[in-house]
Design a protein around this motif. Structure first.
Motif, PDB file in Angstrom:
ATOM      1  N   GLY A 195       0.812  -1.208   0.000  1.00 24.09           N
ATOM      2  CA  GLY A 195       0.000   0.000   0.000  1.00 24.09           C
ATOM      3  C   GLY A 195       0.843   1.254   0.000  1.00 24.09           C
ATOM      4  O   GLY A 195       0.504   2.252  -0.625  1.00 24.09           O
ATOM      5  N   ALA A 196       1.978   1.198   0.702  1.00 21.55           N
ATOM      6  CA  ALA A 196       2.799   2.396   0.860  1.00 21.55           C
ATOM      7  C   ALA A 196       3.561   2.744  -0.413  1.00 21.55           C
ATOM      8  O   ALA A 196       4.199   3.782  -0.478  1.00 21.55           O
ATOM      9  CB  ALA A 196       3.780   2.214   2.016  1.00 21.55           C
ATOM     10  N   VAL A 198     -10.490 -11.119  -5.070  1.00 19.25           N
ATOM     11  CA  VAL A 198     -11.663 -10.602  -4.357  1.00 19.25           C
ATOM     12  C   VAL A 198     -11.506  -9.150  -3.932  1.00 19.25           C
ATOM     13  O   VAL A 198     -12.488  -8.420  -3.858  1.00 19.25           O
ATOM     14  CB  VAL A 198     -12.017 -11.432  -3.102  1.00 19.25           C
ATOM     15  N   GLY A 199     -10.272  -8.712  -3.673  1.00 21.83           N
ATOM     16  CA  GLY A 199     -10.047  -7.316  -3.301  1.00 21.83           C
ATOM     17  C   GLY A 199     -10.547  -6.360  -4.375  1.00 21.83           C
ATOM     18  O   GLY A 199     -10.842  -5.207  -4.110  1.00 21.83           O
ATOM     19  N   GLY A 251      -9.672  -2.370  -1.579  1.00 16.96           N
ATOM     20  CA  GLY A 251      -8.216  -2.231  -1.587  1.00 16.96           C
ATOM     21  C   GLY A 251      -7.759  -0.879  -1.055  1.00 16.96           C
ATOM     22  O   GLY A 251      -6.820  -0.798  -0.265  1.00 16.96           O
ATOM     23  N   ASP A 252      -8.438   0.197  -1.484  1.00 21.31           N
ATOM     24  CA  ASP A 252      -8.055   1.534  -1.032  1.00 21.31           C
ATOM     25  C   ASP A 252      -8.246   1.686   0.468  1.00 21.31           C
ATOM     26  O   ASP A 252      -7.427   2.297   1.163  1.00 21.31           O
ATOM     27  CB  ASP A 252      -8.888   2.599  -1.765  1.00 21.31           C
ATOM     28  N   VAL A 253      -9.359   1.127   0.984  1.00 13.77           N
ATOM     29  CA  VAL A 253      -9.623   1.228   2.419  1.00 13.77           C
ATOM     30  C   VAL A 253      -8.539   0.477   3.191  1.00 13.77           C
ATOM     31  O   VAL A 253      -7.998   0.973   4.187  1.00 13.77           O
ATOM     32  CB  VAL A 253     -11.023   0.661   2.747  1.00 13.77           C
ATOM     33  N   ARG A 254      -8.216  -0.712   2.703  1.00 19.95           N
ATOM     34  CA  ARG A 254      -7.176  -1.502   3.382  1.00 19.95           C
ATOM     35  C   ARG A 254      -5.839  -0.788   3.367  1.00 19.95           C
ATOM     36  O   ARG A 254      -5.099  -0.819   4.337  1.00 19.95           O
ATOM     37  CB  ARG A 254      -7.013  -2.841   2.682  1.00 19.95           C
ATOM     38  N   ASP A 285      -8.777   9.706   5.834  1.00 20.28           N
ATOM     39  CA  ASP A 285      -8.448   9.139   4.516  1.00 20.28           C
ATOM     40  C   ASP A 285      -9.617   8.321   3.972  1.00 20.28           C
ATOM     41  O   ASP A 285      -9.957   8.407   2.790  1.00 20.28           O
ATOM     42  CB  ASP A 285      -7.216   8.226   4.616  1.00 20.28           C
ATOM     43  N   VAL A 286     -10.205   7.529   4.858  1.00 21.71           N
ATOM     44  CA  VAL A 286     -11.273   6.631   4.421  1.00 21.71           C
ATOM     45  C   VAL A 286     -12.502   7.432   3.980  1.00 21.71           C
ATOM     46  O   VAL A 286     -13.196   7.070   3.032  1.00 21.71           O
ATOM     47  CB  VAL A 286     -11.619   5.662   5.568  1.00 21.71           C
TER      48      VAL A 286
END
Lengths: 332, 435
Positions: free
Chosen positions: A270-271, B108-109, B400-403, B430-431
């Motif tokens: 993610g980073a 699934v993500g 994915g973005d939330v994770r 952010d969320v």
């Protein structure tokens, strides 16, 4: 000034007539005139057609997309006017990315160009194995950027990195390079310098070779030292080249993306697109990538691209003015 | 234009323009020319090439050969890309209407992001694949269904959770090493932390209890009945107590110095496997192959216990056929074949991805399947139990973005950039911006 103005001149003098005698009597005057008037455009047309297709059109289309709520996957993309821009200007992460880009740009460009100048100056004298040195200068540049970043990321690794091992050795605390703003910028600037210093040195070297030797000889007779000659003769004489490299380097550093992306991939998946857990080293291009290709928000990313484009123009213009005012000791 | 000379002249004049125009045209043609050709199924004898786009190795290679036995005219080419790149490219290819493979894997993500756009895919009902619904775990089937009821993708595997651990490091730290005893150490995450503390007190300096909290918080959230999205696709990170509980537990693990601070899927992580930098790791079925690959020197030292906190799912894939496929009928047949019970069982035995077809779970060849690398662990039984106990969870479009936002928050705590409170506040902010 006069040196800087030399660039546009080749266009202005009357064109010679290479085929005037050949075409001769057989051709009628209007055809001849048509040829003279149209052919040059035909010859430059390929570039402009390609530019229109791959440069101008995407540019305008991007502006069009930026006015929509355009998700890459969805089929409905409603027009929302300037909302994307409004949201963008209010987004702290965008300005954070702008700051990072400038910071990394300055940290990499300034030392890089100075170092390139010095290297070129050192090589601008009769040396054994000249070609070898010149090729060596270019080697880092032909290395794939991915390879460079992967290797440098290992050097800057937190646990097993060589840099930290060295710091340990001399009794300085280890640095978690990706964790802090300053340290990550230094690390990324180092990677950029590694790739581009030699390239700029070669360009400087080429320009230096065009400086007449007599001027140096005269200066030597007058007792000027090597450093004085660099400052007093070389730099003023190659100023157009310096302006060129400053502009190209500035544009290049505004577009940095691979370095922070891969550098961040050392922290976590993610980073990498966010350029660090706290966006410590997310550049503008990476911000654009995150919005466009991770979140698929193409409208928003397009708005970011346009603002980024304008920022590049502003920064390049500023740099151009600064460098043009730069004065050496020699008044040409 | 009778005079040849002039003709030549004009040719000379026009040539570059024509060339340039042609170039431009062909360049555009590459992008737009191969627009969706729908439905015209080819004659059976015609030679056909199908492409399959995947992220990583799915163990399909031997299955292609088998498929060709019944479809000798079909040639299959597999393309592999890295996880994130694969899905990014797929989105771009779908958006531009060209470049996608005939069969595309979606994890699934990302799946709900893609099923939200069913018009970009072939509705597999057209090819009769809705008959497969009864084979599947119901929630797995539903994940592949689009908003309008279209069947977008058929599931391959599910990622039932388990906890892999290093028996040698456990032994050194004075902990039990048998998998049942280890499972008994940590029915809950709190007990997992307690075990970690005991481990930390006795273990070598270079060895931590787990790699990083990123995958652990993902697992904890996956165990909750509701994750980061509710059933109506609203982000509920701020209001879901289970998410906050998972966050607090993760923060506790960082404070107790259990983490080796090595992010998953990084080069240092791979090094960590080889060097034995961490003693436990969350391992959904599909990860066993990865561990096996990275920790070659530790064969037989790894084992598999149950995961603390109950069953949950992490990962798993669906196979889809993009609308733009030129051979949708054959592609659908290939999807049907690759996701069939026999194929899924074969994939499991070859590389470890666990089937999403429950009828397989109690079959003796699955139940009795063991892996030497994991100290002879009965992986078939372990993951069958994990899959049977699964409670389905709804995944939202920007999962994915939330994770990433949550993972980065934990990263900031781990790096000492922020206090847990500051980091959590920023995660929520952010969320909120994820739409």
């Amino acid at each position: 000034m006069p040196v800087a103005h030399r660039a546009p001149t080749p266009e202005t003098p009357p064109r010679p007539r290479p085929d005037g005698s050949r075409a001769g009597a057989a051709t009628s005057p209007w055809r001849h005139r048509l040829d003279r008037k149209v052919s040059p455009y035909a010859y430059v047309a390929p570039f402009f057609l390609l530019f229109a297709a791959f440069g101008l059109f995407p540019l305008i289309y991007t502006a069009w997309v930026s006015l929509h709520d355009w998700n890459l996957l969805s089929s409905a993309n409603p027009f929302i006017g300037l909302d994307n821009y409004r949201e963008l200007f209010a987004d702290g992460y965008f300005w954070n990315a702008a700051f990072n880009t400038l910071s990394i740009g300055v940290l990499s460009a300034a030392p890089q160009l100075v170092l390139a100048l010095v290297l070129a100056h050192l090589l601008n004298r009769p040396l054994r194995a000249q070609t070898l040195f010149r090729i060596t200068l270019l080697l880092p540049n032909v290395t794939s950027v991915v390879a460079v970043v992967v290797i440098f990321s290992q050097l800057f690794g937190r646990d097993f990195g060589l840099v930290n091992a060295f710091l340990d050795l001399v009794g300085i605390d280890r640095v978690y390079w990706q964790a802090h703003v300053a340290s990550s910028h230094v690390a990324i600037a180092t990677m950029i310098m590694w790739r581009w210093t030699g390239y700029n040195a070669l360009i400087y070297l080429a320009a230096m070779q065009a400086v007449p030797r007599e001027i140096y000889e005269a200066a030597t007779i007058d007792g000027a030292s090597a450093a004085r000659q660099l400052w007093g003769i070389t730099i003023p004489m190659i100023r157009p080249t310096i302006i060129f490299t400053v502009i190209v380097t500035t544009i290049g550093s505004m577009q940095i993306i691979a370095e922070p992306l891969l550098f961040g991939a050392q922290v976590s998946n993610g980073a990498s697109t966010t350029g660090g857990t706290d966006r410590q080293f997310q550049t503008l291009a990476l911000y654009l990538y995150e919005k466009g290709f991770r979140s698929f928000e193409f409208g928003y990313a397009s708005a970011a691209a346009w603002v980024m484009f304008l920022l590049v123009v502003v920064v390049v213009g500023f740099n151009y003015l600064v460098v043009r005012r730069m004065r050496g000791g020699l008044d040409v | 234009m009778g005079i040849p000379r002039t003709g030549r002249r004009i040719t000379r004049l026009l040539a570059p323009m024509v060339a340039a125009t042609l170039l431009t045209l062909t360049a555009c043609g590459g992008g737009g020319g191969s627009s969706p050709a729908s439905g015209d199924s080819a004659a059976p004898a015609e030679k056909i090439k199908l492409t399959v786009g995947l992220f990583g190795d799915f163990g399909f290679k031997p299955l292609y050969e088998e498929f060709r036995k019944t479809h000798p005219n079909i040639e299959i080419e597999e393309r592999q890309a890295a996880y994130a790149d694969h899905h990014t490219n797929l989105a771009a290819h779908l958006a531009t209407g060209a470049g996608a493979a005939d069969v595309e894997g979606i994890e699934v993500g990302f799946i709900s992001q893609f099923t939200a756009q069913p018009d970009r895919f072939q509705d597999l009902r057209q090819y009769g694949l809705d008959k497969r619904q009864g084979d599947y775990l119901d929630w797995k089937w539903q994940q592949g269904v689009g908003a309008n009821g279209a069947v977008v993708g058929l599931g391959t595997d599910v990622g039932g959770l388990a906890m892999c651990y290093r028996t040698d490091l456990f032994k050194k730290a004075g902990l039990p090493t048998k998998r049942d005893e280890v499972s008994a150490l940590w029915p809950t995450w709190d007990q997992y932390i307690e075990t970690g503390k005991k481990f930390g007190a006795a273990a070598d300096k270079g060895t931590k209890f787990f790699d990083s909290p990123g995958e652990i918080i993902r697992a904890m959230i996956a165990q909750a009945p509701v994750g980061v999205y509710d059933a109506q696709d609203n982000v509920v990170v701020a209001s879901n107590p289970d998410v906050k509980k998972a966050w607090d537990l993760s923060v506790q693990m960082i404070k107790d110095d259990l983490s080796a601070k090595i992010g998953a899927w990084t080069p240092e992580w791979n090094t960590g496997f080889a060097k034995g930098s961490f003693a436990t790791i969350i391992c959904p079925a599909w990860m066993t192959a990865y561990i096996q690959d990275q920790a070659k020197n530790a064969a037989g030292k790894w084992d598999i216990a149950t995961v603390p906190g109950g069953a949950g799912n992490a990962g798993g894939t669906h196979l889809t056929v993009p609308k733009q496929s030129k051979h949708p009928k054959e592609a659908a047949e290939l999807v049907d074949f690759l996701t069939s019970a026999d194929s899924q069982a074969a994939v499991f035995k070859a590389i470890g991805n666990f089937p999403s077809i429950p009828a397989l779970y109690d079959q003796p060849d699955i139940q009795n399947f063991t892996k030497d690398f994991f100290n002879g662990a009965p992986v078939g039984k372990i993951y069958a139990d994990a899959a049977k106990n699964l409670k389905p969870q709804h995944l939202g479009p920007k999962e994915g973005d939330v994770r990433t936002a949550i993972g980065n928050g934990l990263g900031r705590v781990e790096q000492g950039q922020q206090t847990p409170e500051q980091a959590w506040a920023q995660v929520l902010k952010d969320v909120e911006n994820i739409k």
